[in-house]
Design a protein around this motif. Structure first.
Motif: not given
Length: 255
Positions: A53-57
């Motif tokens: 999954r994508m990271k918060p940044n």
């Protein structure tokens, strides 16, 4: 296929191609509405973070890219911004807080794990555990009751091989919850493309009996598979075979 609301990007680490390539492939396939719904970022304790999954940044880059393409291609295709998200009760509110500042259009419920993914309890690996089947349905019905989800991706992902009567009982409960929440069920074209354990035919018989609305979802992890003719034909055999109520397009929205 008029609309596909289930599209990933390379930020999830298991998809390929640029965001622009997904848009242009959808246009070539005759799609009129394209929804990006990459795997949402999530907060977990103890420093754990998944690789799928994508990271918060990366949220800001994802949002800016999709909104830029939406403007650039506005005369060719309608583009929506979304996320595919699990419902992890302990961390769901934190996830919502994380994406709240961004102008996303919708969330897809895509429940791949029980409890949370750090436990490695992947739904598709379930076999004969009735307790796990019940837990999956409990978590999904709780997710649907939040009113936060626009549609329900691959609801038949559970690979339960136990007593068919137990499976039917729990899937009736799941389908009734989705119908009550007015959330359409997705026939997942990735499952068809890769001959996975879903779409599961006995599930769609249950959905037909309950009267659920359904949509098709390409679940694209590469641009060239969006709205592929062979996938659509296979999905429509399920729709027509059971007399399912296919709805498209529909206006995605958040609550």
């Amino acid at each position: 296929m008029i609309a596909n609301y289930h599209t990933h990007t390379s930020r999830c680490n298991h998809a390929t191609g640029t965001d622009r390539e997904y848009v242009e492939a959808a246009i070539r396939a005759g799609v009129k509405i394209l929804g990006f719904s990459d795997h949402s970022p999530y907060w977990f304790p103890n420093g754990y973070y998944s690789t799928h999954r994508m990271k918060p940044n990366e949220i800001e880059d994802y949002v800016n890219s999709v909104l830029s393409l939406k403007k650039e291609y506005q005369n060719d295709i309608r583009i929506y911004l979304g996320f595919e998200a699990e419902y992890y009760p302990l961390y769901f509110d934190k996830m919502l807080e994380m994406i709240a500042p961004y102008p996303y259009d919708y969330l897809i419920l895509g429940q791949h794990y029980l409890k949370d993914e750090s436990s490695e309890s992947h739904i598709a690996r379930l076999a004969n555990s009735y307790e796990s089947l019940v837990q999956y349905v409990n978590e999904c019905t709780e997710a649907l009751a939040t009113g936060k989800f626009f549609c329900f991706a691959h609801p038949d992902i559970v690979n339960f091989k136990g007593d068919p009567r137990l499976y039917r009982s729990e899937m009736i409960r799941l389908c009734k919850a989705a119908k009550s929440a007015n959330v359409p069920l997705e026939i997942n074209l990735l499952g068809l493309r890769e001959n996975r354990n879903y779409p599961r035919i006995d599930f769609w018989q249950i959905a037909a009996d309950i009267g659920n609305d359904v949509i098709l979802g390409s679940d694209s992890h590469e641009p060239g598979v969006t709205a592929r003719d062979a996938d659509i034909r296979a999905a429509m055999e399920i729709v027509n075979g059971f007399g399912l109520h296919l709805i498209e397009p529909i206006e995605p929205k958040i609550v």
